[in-house]
Write an enzyme that holds these catalytic residues in place. Structure first.
Site, PDB file in Angstrom:
ATOM      1  N   ILE A 151       0.834  -1.167   0.030  1.00 44.44           N
ATOM      2  CA  ILE A 151      -0.145  -0.187   0.019  1.00 44.44           C
ATOM      3  C   ILE A 151       0.984   1.352  -0.009  1.00 44.44           C
ATOM      4  CG2 ILE A 151      -1.761  -1.334   1.310  1.00 44.44           C
ATOM      5  CD1 ILE A 151      -1.054   0.252   3.797  1.00 44.44           C
ATOM      6  N   SER A 157       8.595   2.069  -3.072  1.00 42.20           N
ATOM      7  CA  SER A 157       9.360   2.734  -4.063  1.00 42.20           C
ATOM      8  C   SER A 157      11.084   3.107  -3.692  1.00 42.20           C
ATOM      9  CB  SER A 157       8.569   4.215  -4.315  1.00 42.20           C
ATOM     10  OG  SER A 157       7.069   3.811  -4.961  1.00 42.20           O
ATOM     11  N   ASP A 235       7.049  -0.569 -10.400  1.00 39.82           N
ATOM     12  CA  ASP A 235       6.485  -0.093  -9.195  1.00 39.82           C
ATOM     13  C   ASP A 235       5.174   0.298  -9.331  1.00 39.82           C
ATOM     14  OD1 ASP A 235       6.436   1.370  -6.584  1.00 39.82           O
ATOM     15  OD2 ASP A 235       7.255   3.198  -7.726  1.00 39.82           O
ATOM     16  N   CYS A 266       4.646  -2.306   6.412  1.00 41.56           N
ATOM     17  CA  CYS A 266       5.083  -1.147   7.618  1.00 41.56           C
ATOM     18  C   CYS A 266       4.307  -1.324   8.918  1.00 41.56           C
ATOM     19  CB  CYS A 266       5.155   0.182   7.074  1.00 41.56           C
ATOM     20  SG  CYS A 266       5.704   1.494   7.892  1.00 41.56           S
ATOM     21  N   ARG A 300      -6.781   7.830   1.002  1.00 41.62           N
ATOM     22  CA  ARG A 300      -6.355   6.783  -0.018  1.00 41.62           C
ATOM     23  C   ARG A 300      -5.783   5.617   0.513  1.00 41.62           C
ATOM     24  NH1 ARG A 300      -1.315   7.693  -4.180  1.00 41.62           N
ATOM     25  NH2 ARG A 300      -2.222  10.004  -4.479  1.00 41.62           N
ATOM     26  N   HIS A 527      41.905   5.290  -2.896  1.00 36.58           N
ATOM     27  CA  HIS A 527      42.331   5.785  -4.223  1.00 36.58           C
ATOM     28  C   HIS A 527      41.653   6.513  -5.422  1.00 36.58           C
ATOM     29  CE1 HIS A 527      45.810   4.171  -2.113  1.00 36.58           C
ATOM     30  NE2 HIS A 527      45.306   3.129  -1.918  1.00 36.58           N
TER      31      HIS A 527
END
EC number: 2.7.1.105
Length: 592
Positions: A151, A157, A235, A266, A300, A527
């Site tokens: 969602i 992304s 995506d 999440c 949303r 380097h």
């Protein structure tokens, strides 16, 4: 063949679970477990054209006489294997799930899908067909499509863009395809793109969004098939099993393209709120005030949560499907059926993903005797000016470390972030094992810094050309010297230990992943070419910019990276006044 041989074979296999006939329905459960297939076991003459992959004639040579001295004829003397005890059998032994059966390969000379093996640009070469001679992907045969799932405001992304950068830096031809970008491009003049636009009950917008998703997939497939693409990242939310199956079925029509779903979840409320505030700064909310944007985005998200179907057993039924669940941007990672090399690279990267804000400092070693002489490579010590740079570098980093801790403390107090203050005090100092690099970190106190000398940070080895001046190199070996101008990253310099740019890139891969994993700050003293390669990764430059990026002597670069983006600041060393001066106008792409 003789009946005696058949009888001996029957006696030998009796009780082992490999009898040549199917047991009756009234046999016990243990016997049934030895026969997971619903079809009778095949006898030698029962093969079909579908299952046979050997010349038919080998089964018809009955006139051949077996060797009487063969150990196979002493079968009566051999000990008959005992059946597997019930307590040793696996719980589901002999009962393959549908998704496991789908992974079995049909017997035959040409399997349906070839197994994926190691593919590293510049280090492996796959045998290719005559019509596939383009070497832009450095001989990479495997192809993979990564389909993002999740969602809005879960970080998918961000994860996809990080993966794209990582693959491209490793010289895999990877491209990021955003359904959202195409949606805005094709529908901005017709639809408002407010929360109602994403309601699955809105048939008109739902159909439009489905068509845009499929069009984006077709663009991706065209790029992979006709433009030598290796890894494509799609995506979109892809929030239902039906949508994911539709995408899977379309991709499966193309030969030898692996499919992996990457779901971002999440569950951390604080992190989710931070993602929400970040997302309203995106293109969907241009022209919105903050309050209106937050309200619309939350609506949303609520719509998507109502219909969202996470990856589960239904997705696992799809043949050969691989997936990864990334929870809280890498805090937890769950995988399923990861088989391909490219997919394994993604999982390896996900396991080390880190969104902690931190500083990455880069500098070359101080001036050395070889630098003054204009020689490339070598292992010379620092000049007096170089030693002065090393001492002032350590003092400058001590001050910057204090300033960073103050910023970090204030940031925690103002935003109530979930990271501990102890993470801010961690500081690593890495150098190559060349004398000039080791001497440059000599003044860092090992009680205050985690100081390491790492051979992986050594510069590109020019083989037998080491120690030459640029003029000697260009005059004696003009063809090899021209390689740098032609940007032939796969060319390996001749002589013992000679390397190519691709060799160095893949040599640095574990260090890149370690830096991604680390939550503390770090100073890397390496380097010119190695520093160029590191800079192109962290600043997400085009892979072809490796040679064009310039890190001058006695210049220090600070890269600050977090999920909001990356910034870079240059500090020039003023040897006369023994201080570092910030140079906001410095352009890395201008060689100095």
């Amino acid at each position: 063949m003789s009946n005696t041989g058949s009888a001996r074979t029957e006696e030998f296999t009796k009780g082992t679970g490999y009898e040549a006939t199917k047991p009756n329905n009234d046999t016990d459960d243990d016997a049934k477990q030895n026969y997971p297939s619903k079809e009778p076991h095949m006898k030698l003459g029962d093969y079909t054209e579908e299952t046979s992959f050997v010349d038919d004639s080998i089964f018809k040579r009955e006139e051949l006489t077996p060797d009487r001295n063969s150990p196979a004829n002493d079968v009566e003397k051999m000990e008959v294997p005992k059946p597997t005890p019930q307590w040793m059998k696996l719980k589901d032994e002999g009962k393959l799930g549908k998704h496991r059966k789908n992974r079995l390969r049909r017997p035959g000379r040409f399997p349906v899908r070839q197994e994926s093996t190691i593919d590293i640009p510049g280090l492996t070469v796959s045998k290719r067909t005559e019509n596939d001679s383009n070497n832009a992907s450095y001989g990479i045969r495997e192809k993979l499509i990564i389909i993002l799932v999740g969602i809005p405001a879960t970080g998918k992304s961000y994860i996809g863009s990080k993966l794209s950068r990582y693959y491209n830096w490793l010289k895999y031809n990877c491209r990021f395809f955003s359904v959202g970008d195409k949606r805005r491009e094709e529908g901005a003049s017709t639809y408002s793109m407010s929360a109602d636009f994403f309601d699955i009950k809105n048939e008109e917008t739902f159909k439009f969004r489905e068509n845009v998703a499929l069009e984006t997939l077709e663009d991706l497939l065209h790029w992979m098939i006709h433009e030598n693409g290796v890894i494509g990242i799609l995506d979109a939310t892809n929030s239902t099993h039906e949508r994911r199956k539709h995408l899977y079925d379309r991709i499966s029509k193309e030969a030898d393209i692996g499919i992996m779903f990457l779901e971002s979840l999440c569950t951390d409320d604080i992190l989710f709120e931070e993602n929400i505030k970040l997302k309203i700064k995106g293109p969907d909310y241009e022209g919105y005030d903050t309050e209106s944007a937050l309200k619309d985005l939350r609506e949303r998200v609520d719509l998507y949560k109502k219909y969202y179907e996470p990856l589960d057993e239904r997705d696992e039924q799809l043949p050969f499907l691989q997936y990864v669940k990334v929870i809280n941007v890498g805090i937890k990672v769950v995988t399923h059926n990861i088989e391909g090399f490219l997919a394994g690279q993604a999982v390896y990267f996900m396991l080390n993903l880190n969104i902690q804000k931190r500083q990455i400092w880069l500098t070359r070693p101080g001036e050395s005797l070889d630098t003054v002489a204009g020689r490339i490579g070598g292992d010379a010590s620092l000049t007096p000016i170089g030693k002065q740079y090393a001492q002032d570098l350590a003092n400058f980093m001590d001050r910057q470390r204090v300033l960073w801790q103050l910023r970090y403390t204030n940031d925690l107090a103002s935003t109530n972030k979930r990271f501990s203050l102890s993470e801010a005090s961690s500081f690593n100092v890495w150098s190559s094992v060349r004398k000039r690099a080791i001497e440059t970190i000599e003044f860092f106190n090992p009680d205050s810094y985690n100081v390491k000398k790492i051979r992986l940070l050594n510069d590109l080895n020019l083989g037998s050309r080491e120690g030459l001046t640029l003029r000697e190199f260009s005059e004696k070996y003009p063809d090899e010297f021209d390689v740098i101008k032609r940007k032939d990253y796969a060319y390996r310099f001749s002589g013992q230990g000679g390397e190519s740019y691709l060799d160095v890139i893949h040599r640095l891969q574990p260090l890149i992943v370690e830096i991604e994993r680390s939550s503390g700050n770090i100073l890397v003293v390496s380097h010119r070419i190695v520093s160029n390669i590191l800079m192109t990764y962290f600043l997400n430059y085009h892979p072809e910019d490796i040679i064009d990026v310039g890190l001058p002597l006695h210049t220090l670069f600070c890269i600050e990276s977090d999920r909001y983006g990356t910034t870079c600041m240059a500090y020039r060393y003023d040897a006369a006044n023994r201080q570092f001066i910030k140079d906001p106008m410095f352009d890395l792409r201008k060689r100095t």
